[in-house]
Design an enzyme around this catalytic site. Structure first.
Site, PDB file in Angstrom:
ATOM      1  N   ASP A 229      37.563  59.538 -39.744  1.00 43.42           N
ATOM      2  CA  ASP A 229      37.104  58.986 -38.459  1.00 43.42           C
ATOM      3  C   ASP A 229      38.092  57.927 -37.945  1.00 43.42           C
ATOM      4  O   ASP A 229      38.461  57.937 -36.771  1.00 43.42           O
ATOM      5  CB  ASP A 229      35.703  58.383 -38.645  1.00 43.42           C
ATOM      6  CG  ASP A 229      35.219  57.690 -37.378  1.00 43.42           C
ATOM      7  OD1 ASP A 229      34.928  58.394 -36.398  1.00 43.42           O
ATOM      8  OD2 ASP A 229      35.154  56.441 -37.374  1.00 43.42           O
TER       9      ASP A 229
ATOM     10  N   PHE B 254      22.284  63.965 -24.924  1.00 49.47           N
ATOM     11  CA  PHE B 254      21.239  62.944 -24.837  1.00 49.47           C
ATOM     12  C   PHE B 254      20.860  62.471 -26.238  1.00 49.47           C
ATOM     13  O   PHE B 254      19.699  62.401 -26.610  1.00 49.47           O
ATOM     14  CB  PHE B 254      20.028  63.486 -24.057  1.00 49.47           C
ATOM     15  CG  PHE B 254      19.216  62.387 -23.414  1.00 49.47           C
ATOM     16  CD1 PHE B 254      19.797  61.527 -22.492  1.00 49.47           C
ATOM     17  CD2 PHE B 254      17.879  62.205 -23.756  1.00 49.47           C
ATOM     18  CE1 PHE B 254      19.048  60.505 -21.911  1.00 49.47           C
ATOM     19  CE2 PHE B 254      17.128  61.192 -23.179  1.00 49.47           C
ATOM     20  CZ  PHE B 254      17.710  60.335 -22.259  1.00 49.47           C
TER      21      PHE B 254
ATOM     22  N   GLY C 179      33.913  51.179 -30.258  1.00 47.68           N
ATOM     23  CA  GLY C 179      32.611  50.910 -29.628  1.00 47.68           C
ATOM     24  C   GLY C 179      32.673  49.983 -28.444  1.00 47.68           C
ATOM     25  O   GLY C 179      33.232  50.315 -27.398  1.00 47.68           O
TER      26      GLY C 179
ATOM     27  N   LYS D 163      40.553  58.015 -34.487  1.00 50.71           N
ATOM     28  CA  LYS D 163      40.653  56.930 -33.511  1.00 50.71           C
ATOM     29  C   LYS D 163      42.091  56.415 -33.394  1.00 50.71           C
ATOM     30  O   LYS D 163      42.547  56.054 -32.306  1.00 50.71           O
ATOM     31  CB  LYS D 163      39.708  55.789 -33.900  1.00 50.71           C
ATOM     32  CG  LYS D 163      38.240  56.194 -33.747  1.00 50.71           C
ATOM     33  CD  LYS D 163      37.321  55.220 -34.451  1.00 50.71           C
ATOM     34  CE  LYS D 163      35.861  55.591 -34.236  1.00 50.71           C
ATOM     35  NZ  LYS D 163      34.980  54.851 -35.169  1.00 50.71           N
TER      36      LYS D 163
ATOM     37  N   VAL E 265      36.811  54.799 -29.037  1.00 52.71           N
ATOM     38  CA  VAL E 265      37.320  53.931 -30.108  1.00 52.71           C
ATOM     39  C   VAL E 265      36.731  52.530 -30.024  1.00 52.71           C
ATOM     40  O   VAL E 265      36.538  51.984 -28.940  1.00 52.71           O
ATOM     41  CB  VAL E 265      38.870  53.817 -30.106  1.00 52.71           C
ATOM     42  CG1 VAL E 265      39.506  55.119 -30.515  1.00 52.71           C
ATOM     43  CG2 VAL E 265      39.380  53.381 -28.759  1.00 52.71           C
TER      44      VAL E 265
ATOM     45  N   LYS F 238      35.093  61.969 -29.214  1.00 54.19           N
ATOM     46  CA  LYS F 238      36.415  61.881 -29.840  1.00 54.19           C
ATOM     47  C   LYS F 238      37.125  63.228 -29.928  1.00 54.19           C
ATOM     48  O   LYS F 238      38.345  63.281 -29.920  1.00 54.19           O
ATOM     49  CB  LYS F 238      36.280  61.287 -31.247  1.00 54.19           C
ATOM     50  CG  LYS F 238      35.802  59.845 -31.249  1.00 54.19           C
ATOM     51  CD  LYS F 238      35.858  59.247 -32.643  1.00 54.19           C
ATOM     52  CE  LYS F 238      34.707  59.680 -33.526  1.00 54.19           C
ATOM     53  NZ  LYS F 238      33.471  58.941 -33.339  1.00 54.19           N
TER      54      LYS F 238
ATOM     55  N   GLU G 173      36.890  55.006 -22.951  1.00 52.98           N
ATOM     56  CA  GLU G 173      36.796  53.731 -23.673  1.00 52.98           C
ATOM     57  C   GLU G 173      35.905  53.824 -24.913  1.00 52.98           C
ATOM     58  O   GLU G 173      36.205  53.249 -25.966  1.00 52.98           O
ATOM     59  CB  GLU G 173      36.248  52.668 -22.718  1.00 52.98           C
ATOM     60  CG  GLU G 173      36.114  51.277 -23.303  1.00 52.98           C
ATOM     61  CD  GLU G 173      37.461  50.603 -23.508  1.00 52.98           C
ATOM     62  OE1 GLU G 173      37.900  50.596 -24.670  1.00 52.98           O
ATOM     63  OE2 GLU G 173      38.060  50.093 -22.545  1.00 52.98           O
TER      64      GLU G 173
ATOM     65  N   GLY H  91      26.663  51.803 -32.224  1.00 55.50           N
ATOM     66  CA  GLY H  91      25.361  51.374 -31.750  1.00 55.50           C
ATOM     67  C   GLY H  91      25.113  51.944 -30.367  1.00 55.50           C
ATOM     68  O   GLY H  91      26.047  52.127 -29.587  1.00 55.50           O
TER      69      GLY H  91
ATOM     70  N   GLU I 181      25.945  58.059 -42.591  1.00 51.57           N
ATOM     71  CA  GLU I 181      25.228  59.313 -42.398  1.00 51.57           C
ATOM     72  C   GLU I 181      24.965  59.968 -43.742  1.00 51.57           C
ATOM     73  O   GLU I 181      25.533  59.587 -44.755  1.00 51.57           O
ATOM     74  CB  GLU I 181      26.066  60.245 -41.515  1.00 51.57           C
ATOM     75  CG  GLU I 181      26.151  59.759 -40.079  1.00 51.57           C
ATOM     76  CD  GLU I 181      27.173  60.548 -39.286  1.00 51.57           C
ATOM     77  OE1 GLU I 181      27.194  61.776 -39.426  1.00 51.57           O
ATOM     78  OE2 GLU I 181      27.929  59.916 -38.535  1.00 51.57           O
TER      79      GLU I 181
END
Lengths: 324, 169
Positions: free
Chosen positions: A203, A4, A136, A207, A134, A107, A131, A301, A192
């Site tokens: 990252d 969450f 977004g 992907k 990768v 991922k 989906e 996002g 980050e």
């Protein structure tokens, strides 16, 4: 729904806003769980989470929810662990073995165990979709399995990491140094506190592994990808590339027939379709029938990622749900 | 392939230009441009002057010149451009202090590629420099090999090489 955080909360707020015919019967964060067969009170859970509290009962673990919860489909949106893929991989295996469909934005398990998980899903007659792992909001998996049916994909090129693309964009626009652009990215919540995975290209490489293994049904691992990050890029280098009407972007590239699989900063013409600004992602597929296709969209996002997860859930609901 | 430009003179008679250029295709070459200048000094009334650019397989130039002379063509000027392919790359690192001369030499001494331009920015002594290096090569394959040489040198010297997207042969 397991997890969450940003994605989970995004999904909850969409489901409160839009009637999509979905009911969340159980929810868990890392420390607690809540099971309500007639539907969890999403507003209440969101309020508790935003107030800094756990979502449910600390006596109920995420694993309890996966094992004992009453559900048709598991939404696995817990934090990624790219070394072990745990505990997410265990949640997914458990749900599949109970005959539940799985939609994940995680991922870790998809990059590390796709083949095994797909096989398990197949043998239990359930769907596994990912989906959101990768690009977004870009529905690239849907495009690959539906829109590009009958095509053979020859190569893939992409801007798969929004943070590094934001940094390179700001360096080009304002002549900022790498450190200045990174500081700005942090301030804006684009990077980050520890940006290593993003700026070192890891990252994007994860992907690329997920995309390659999905498209070509290979068993590629992260170690197979040649990776160079953007942390050595200088504003001078970008200026020198501009003299050639080009700029520098972190490009993930896979061309199986030439044995190419890499994530590296590249010199790229400024009017090239993959040159997108800020945190946007872009992906170009070259296929035998359709030619080259480029997709551009938000790579991260809360709501954008929720869009990808919800698209997967509804896809399964409409085609495979019992009684559908 | 070699690119050759030449200035030719021949008699101003019907069909002469066609005869003069026929040896180009006979030696496996392609005509890239023909520039016919009419504003010549008129003291040589029945002579025309033509400038041509042709692309020719390696090692056929002498044969072409001989065949042209056989057709009554006088070759006034000759220039060859051997390195048709061009690619620019970016380098970041301690470019100067890792023996730049050696970096350039390693490409030049391949025989099929040369460094034709180098622009470098050096912000401060201890900081990494950035450079744009332009390589010219005889063919697309030699370009790929030259870039591979540069990659190797860069690995040894801890220089980051940024390659252009989609220019490999």
């Amino acid at each position: 729904m397991i997890g969450f955080g940003t994605v989970g909360q995004g999904i909850a707020s969409v489901l409160m806003r839009k009637d999509l015919g979905l009911t969340i019967t159980a929810i868990a964060d890392s420390r607690s769980g809540l099971m309500r067969d007639d539907g969890v009170d999403l507003a209440g859970v969101l309020e508790r989470k935003r107030g800094g509290f756990v979502v449910g009962d600390v006596g109920i673990s995420p694993m309890d929810v996966v094992k004992r919860g009453e559900y048709d489909l598991l939404v696995e949106v817990s934090p990624t662990n790219i070394q072990t893929a745990e505990p997410a991989a265990t949640f997914i295996r458990e749900a599949i073995s109970r005959g539940k469909h799985v939609v994940s934005s995680n991922k870790g398990p998809i990059a590390l165990h796709l083949k095994e998980l797909r096989r398990a899903a197949l043998s239990h007659g359930v769907q596994l979709r990912y989906e959101a792992t990768v690009c977004g909001a870009i529905p690239i998996m849907h495009v690959l399995e539906e829109g590009l049916r009958g095509n053979s994909v020859k190569s893939l090129h992409g801007v798969l990491n929004g943070t590094s693309n934001f940094i390179l964009t700001r360096m080009a626009e304002e002549g900022l140094t790498y450190d200045q652009a990174l500081a700005e990215a942090r301030e804006m919540g684009v990077a980050e506190a520890d940006p290593t995975y993003d700026v070192k290209g890891i990252d994007a490489a994860i992907k690329l592994v997920i995309l390659s293994n999905t498209i070509w049904e290979t068993d590629l691992r992260l170690e197979d990808v040649v990776v160079t990050g953007i942390d050595q890029i200088t504003p001078d280098a970008i200026r020198l590339s501009e003299d050639e009407d080009a700029t520098i972007r972190l490009i993930a590239e896979a061309i199986p027939e030439r044995g190419i699989c890499r994530v590296t900063p590249r010199l790229i013409p400024r009017n090239h379709p993959l040159v997108v600004n800020g945190t946007l992602n872009a992906i170009t597929l070259t296929t035998d029938l359709a030619g080259a296709l480029t997709f551009v969209g938000k790579g991260a996002g809360s709501i954008e990622t929720a869009s990808a997860v919800i698209g997967d859930i509804l896809h399964i609901k409409e085609r495979y749900a019992r009684g559908a | 392939m070699v690119q050759v430009s030449m200035k030719l003179e021949m008699s101003d008679t019907p069909g002469q230009l066609v005869r003069a250029l026929k040896p180009v295709s006979d030696t496996g070459g392609n005509i890239i441009a023909v520039i016919h200048q009419r504003e010549e000094r008129r003291e040589k009334k029945d002579i025309i002057s033509v400038q041509i650019v042709v692309e020719l397989p390696e090692g056929r130039l002498e044969e072409l010149l001989a065949r042209m002379r056989d057709q009554g063509v006088s070759i006034q000027r000759l220039g060859t451009q051997r390195l048709l392919h061009r690619r620019s790359l970016i380098m970041i690192g301690h470019i100067m202090h890792t023996d730049l001369t050696d970096t350039v030499d390693r490409i030049d001494k391949t025989g099929f590629a040369e460094v034709s331009e180098l622009e470098m920015i050096m912000p401060a002594i201890s900081e990494p420099s950035s450079a744009r290096i332009t390589i010219r090569a005889t063919s697309a394959e030699s370009m790929d090999r030259a870039v591979e040489v540069l990659r190797e040198v860069a690995r040894e010297k801890d220089i980051l090489v940024i390659e252009p997207l989609g220019e490999e042969s």
